[in-house]
Scaffold this active site. Structure first.
Site, PDB file in Angstrom:
ATOM      1  N   GLU A 100       0.842  -1.201   0.000  1.00 21.97           N
ATOM      2  CA  GLU A 100       0.000   0.000   0.000  1.00 21.97           C
ATOM      3  C   GLU A 100       0.881   1.257   0.000  1.00 21.97           C
ATOM      4  O   GLU A 100       2.028   1.224   0.455  1.00 21.97           O
ATOM      5  CB  GLU A 100      -0.874  -0.027   1.269  1.00 21.97           C
ATOM      6  CG  GLU A 100      -1.810   1.157   1.398  1.00 21.97           C
ATOM      7  CD  GLU A 100      -2.904   0.946   2.442  1.00 21.97           C
ATOM      8  OE1 GLU A 100      -2.845  -0.034   3.197  1.00 21.97           O
ATOM      9  OE2 GLU A 100      -3.827   1.779   2.483  1.00 21.97           O
TER      10      GLU A 100
ATOM     11  N   ASN B 285     -12.321  -1.167  -0.827  1.00 21.33           N
ATOM     12  CA  ASN B 285     -11.639  -1.787   0.314  1.00 21.33           C
ATOM     13  C   ASN B 285     -12.309  -1.360   1.614  1.00 21.33           C
ATOM     14  O   ASN B 285     -12.630  -0.174   1.779  1.00 21.33           O
ATOM     15  CB  ASN B 285     -10.170  -1.335   0.340  1.00 21.33           C
ATOM     16  CG  ASN B 285      -9.460  -1.740   1.626  1.00 21.33           C
ATOM     17  OD1 ASN B 285      -9.135  -2.907   1.822  1.00 21.33           O
ATOM     18  ND2 ASN B 285      -9.237  -0.783   2.524  1.00 21.33           N
ATOM     19  N   GLU B 286     -12.532  -2.300   2.500  1.00 23.50           N
ATOM     20  CA  GLU B 286     -13.108  -2.016   3.830  1.00 23.50           C
ATOM     21  C   GLU B 286     -14.238  -0.983   3.710  1.00 23.50           C
ATOM     22  O   GLU B 286     -14.187   0.099   4.307  1.00 23.50           O
ATOM     23  CB  GLU B 286     -12.023  -1.596   4.827  1.00 23.50           C
ATOM     24  CG  GLU B 286     -11.019  -2.717   5.041  1.00 23.50           C
ATOM     25  CD  GLU B 286     -10.165  -2.611   6.296  1.00 23.50           C
ATOM     26  OE1 GLU B 286     -10.123  -1.544   6.932  1.00 23.50           O
ATOM     27  OE2 GLU B 286      -9.529  -3.631   6.640  1.00 23.50           O
TER      28      GLU B 286
ATOM     29  N   TYR C  54      -6.643  -9.264  11.539  1.00 20.52           N
ATOM     30  CA  TYR C  54      -5.272  -9.075  12.028  1.00 20.52           C
ATOM     31  C   TYR C  54      -5.092  -9.764  13.381  1.00 20.52           C
ATOM     32  O   TYR C  54      -6.063 -10.061  14.074  1.00 20.52           O
ATOM     33  CB  TYR C  54      -4.974  -7.573  12.166  1.00 20.52           C
ATOM     34  CG  TYR C  54      -4.748  -6.905  10.826  1.00 20.52           C
ATOM     35  CD1 TYR C  54      -3.497  -6.928  10.223  1.00 20.52           C
ATOM     36  CD2 TYR C  54      -5.789  -6.269  10.146  1.00 20.52           C
ATOM     37  CE1 TYR C  54      -3.277  -6.325   8.988  1.00 20.52           C
ATOM     38  CE2 TYR C  54      -5.575  -5.664   8.904  1.00 20.52           C
ATOM     39  CZ  TYR C  54      -4.311  -5.696   8.339  1.00 20.52           C
ATOM     40  OH  TYR C  54      -4.089  -5.115   7.119  1.00 20.52           O
TER      41      TYR C  54
ATOM     42  N   GLU D 274      -6.214  -9.299   3.672  1.00 19.39           N
ATOM     43  CA  GLU D 274      -5.355  -8.634   4.675  1.00 19.39           C
ATOM     44  C   GLU D 274      -5.296  -9.514   5.904  1.00 19.39           C
ATOM     45  O   GLU D 274      -6.325  -9.832   6.508  1.00 19.39           O
ATOM     46  CB  GLU D 274      -5.904  -7.248   5.042  1.00 19.39           C
ATOM     47  CG  GLU D 274      -5.635  -6.216   3.975  1.00 19.39           C
ATOM     48  CD  GLU D 274      -6.062  -4.792   4.363  1.00 19.39           C
ATOM     49  OE1 GLU D 274      -5.962  -4.441   5.569  1.00 19.39           O
ATOM     50  OE2 GLU D 274      -6.496  -4.059   3.465  1.00 19.39           O
TER      51      GLU D 274
ATOM     52  N   GLN E  26       2.117  -6.075   5.540  1.00 19.45           N
ATOM     53  CA  GLN E  26       2.347  -5.708   4.171  1.00 19.45           C
ATOM     54  C   GLN E  26       3.801  -5.993   3.813  1.00 19.45           C
ATOM     55  O   GLN E  26       4.637  -6.092   4.721  1.00 19.45           O
ATOM     56  CB  GLN E  26       2.040  -4.231   3.959  1.00 19.45           C
ATOM     57  CG  GLN E  26       0.594  -3.866   4.268  1.00 19.45           C
ATOM     58  CD  GLN E  26       0.232  -2.455   3.770  1.00 19.45           C
ATOM     59  OE1 GLN E  26       1.015  -1.779   3.109  1.00 19.45           O
ATOM     60  NE2 GLN E  26      -0.966  -2.004   4.122  1.00 19.45           N
TER      61      GLN E  26
HETATM   62  O1  AHR Z   1      -2.981  -2.697   6.258  1.00 17.34           O
HETATM   63  C1  AHR Z   1      -3.247  -1.473   6.871  1.00 17.34           C
HETATM   64  C2  AHR Z   1      -4.706  -1.088   6.772  1.00 17.34           C
HETATM   65  O2  AHR Z   1      -5.476  -1.990   7.497  1.00 17.34           O
HETATM   66  C3  AHR Z   1      -5.324  -1.105   5.407  1.00 17.34           C
HETATM   67  O3  AHR Z   1      -5.085   0.050   4.677  1.00 17.34           O
HETATM   68  C4  AHR Z   1      -6.776  -1.241   5.697  1.00 17.34           C
HETATM   69  O4  AHR Z   1      -7.484  -1.886   4.664  1.00 17.34           O
HETATM   70  C5  AHR Z   1      -6.796  -2.004   7.006  1.00 17.34           C
HETATM   71  O5  AHR Z   1      -7.629  -1.423   7.927  1.00 17.34           O
END
Ligand code: AHR
Length: 516
Positions: free
Chosen positions: A49, A196-197, A265, A320, A369
């Site tokens: 990103e 995205n999101e 995450y 992600e 990332q």
């Molecule tokens: O990976 C960091 C961020 O986490 C991304 O930009 C977003 O999609 C997520 O909340």
């Protein structure tokens, strides 16, 4: 009398030792199953990103840099990522994607407008790295691009022009614009994320609202039959938001969607993330709890998908995932720069095993990332780069790419902490096109080794070799002064007798075995 007692004691001791060792050995059955799925190589995908030093200073140092580069991309990064066999790369975000206007990033660099990177550090983005740079990089890496379109703050027109710019042959206005900007042939871009999101930074939408917007964007991306073969991914649920998946699966017709995403995450606590390196056993346990939850998340999202899509026409795309901690001291909090320890190796090893074992439904995943951001595989400092423990796990595991899954079954011993339990062992296995079998095993226990017996009957394994990734402390990590503290070494602590393979997994270790 003495002899009798000692013989009795020896027998008792042997009996006791055998019982204890039998009790402590985890028996794992691995078998061939013709109906098992192939593990899509795209499960081993990455994410880059415009965030912090991922693109600028990470991948891209600029054409005029003293750091060895090809068209502005660090040569050392290219080399490391080719070695890693990166199957796909997601770009330009993330949250950034829904602020990005692609036309700002094409044409002469000196004429490109700047913008504010609103989500990540509020810094000025000069657009010197744009679509040509990214798609050419993918070609060099042999990786398929996965572009995320701006749905949150753009238009269908801007998006469809982007698709034409990237994928059409000469003779249409956008393709001719691309040719004018120096690229004759279109690129091969199959994967497109539609926003995205969208429940958050993409526009804080309800799933019902997004489902309608998605239908609109997906319709104008293709012709009636999707004859270009685009693979459209709907922005998916945040962790356990099962209603999001339910609404999307219910409201989006199958002819408009190929994949639905999921983001999850791993962390200690979302609001109290703690240091990436100075963590205690309690914080380690909590992190592993969130990492291992991936299995439950996939199972539950899959159950919903099965209800609306029993024939598995729509894939689950975990675009992600990874560990998320406090940023390193003295760095911009909006840049998400963190170190990477053996804890991250545990997250990577267990999560990739989970994806492999769910490869019937999970067809793509993207670690967040690639460089200098979150659970990165590469960190950079000026001209130096280092490979993190996560890089090594991803590389050890790339043998599973496009291999046929060998289903595993076993009851894991527990990793106990403060009265709570987690499964200590995670395993996946596959057979590649040449008939070579690979077994990847992880022991997340912070202090206990675990003995394993793999029952390989029917697999005809003869020659076996292996690699292990471990270290003295969970907190160990590679630094720019000591970049090779953690790296895989030969693993020899196993015995293969007929079809039984026995081995001991040290605490917090990842082992990958290969046999034919
Ligand atoms: O990976 C960091 C961020 O986490 C991304 O930009 C977003 O999609 C997520 O909340």
């Amino acid at each position: 009398m003495f002899n009798k007692i000692s013989i009795f004691s020896i027998f008792t001791a042997i009996f006791f030792m055998t019982a204890v060792s039998a009790q402590n050995t985890t028996v794992v059955k691995i078998s061939k199953d013709d109906t098992a799925p192939t593990i899509s190589k795209h499960i081993y995908g990455h994410f880059a990103e415009h965030l912090g030093r991922c693109i600028y200073g990470g991948f891209y140092v600029g054409e005029d840099s003293k750091i060895p580069n090809t068209d502005g991309i660090r040569d050392a990064v290219i080399e490391a990522l080719i070695d890693l066999k990166v199957p796909n790369l997601r770009w330009p975000g993330g949250c950034f994607a829904d602020t990005y206007h692609w036309k700002d990033g094409v044409g002469p660099k000196s004429e490109r407008p700047s913008m504010i990177n609103k989500w990540w550090g509020d810094v000025v983005e000069d657009n010197s790295f744009g679509t040509h740079d990214f798609l050419n990089l993918c070609e060099v890496l042999g990786a398929e691009p996965y572009l995320a379109a701006n749905v949150g703050s753009s238009t269908v027109k801007e998006f469809t022009e982007y698709i034409q710019y990237v994928t059409r042959d000469s003779g249409v206005p956008m393709a001719d614009y691309r040719i004018k900007n120096g690229r004759e042939k279109p690129w091969n871009v199959k994967y497109w994320g539609v926003g995205n999101e969208m429940w958050g930074c993409g526009g804080n939408m309800t799933p019902e609202h997004y489902a309608n917007i998605y239908r609109q964007y997906a319709t104008f991306m293709t012709d009636w039959t999707n004859s270009d073969g685009f693979y459209r991914v709907a922005s998916g649920a945040n962790v356990a938001d099962y209603n999001w998946t339910e609404v999307l699966m219910r409201e989006i017709p199958k002819n408009l969607i190929e994949g639905v995403a999921l983001h999850s995450y791993s962390f200690v606590e979302w609001n109290k993330k703690g240091s990436a390196t100075a963590f205690n056993n309690e914080q380690y346990f909590s992190t592993m709890k969130t990492a291992l939850r991936m299995d439950e998340l996939i199972r539950k999202h899959t159950e919903i998908m099965d209800k609306y899509d029993p024939n598995h026409e729509v894939d689950l795309i975990v675009d992600e995932w990874g560990g998320w901690y406090q940023v390193e001291e003295g760095t911009n909090p909006g840049f998400l720069y963190q170190q990477n320890t053996m804890r991250d190796a545990m997250i990577a090893g267990t999560t990739l095993n989970t994806f492999n074992n769910w490869s019937e439904r999970v067809k793509m995943a993207n670690l967040a990332q690639t460089i200098n951001v979150l659970q990165a595989v590469i960190l950079t400092k000026d001209e130096k780069i280092l490979l993190t423990p996560t890089y090594h796990v991803m590389k050890m595991y790339n043998v599973h790419q496009d291999a046929k899954l060998l289903p595993v079954s076993f009851d894991s011993p527990n990793y106990e902490f403060n009265g709570e339990k987690l499964p200590a062992i995670s395993i996946s296995a596959s057979e590649d096109k040449n008939g070579t079998k690979h077994f990847s095993l992880v022991n997340i226990d912070a202090s206990k080794e675990n003995k394993i017996e793999l029952d390989l009957e029917g697999l005809n394994i003869n020659n076996l070799k292996g690699q292990i990734l471990t270290s003295n402390k969970l907190q160990d990590h590679n630094t720019f002064d000591n970049p090779e503290l953690i790296k895989p070494i030969k693993f020899k602590d196993f015995k293969l007798k007929r079809d039984k393979l026995t081995l001991t997994l040290p605490p917090f270790s990842v082992v990958v075995l290969e046999g034919k």
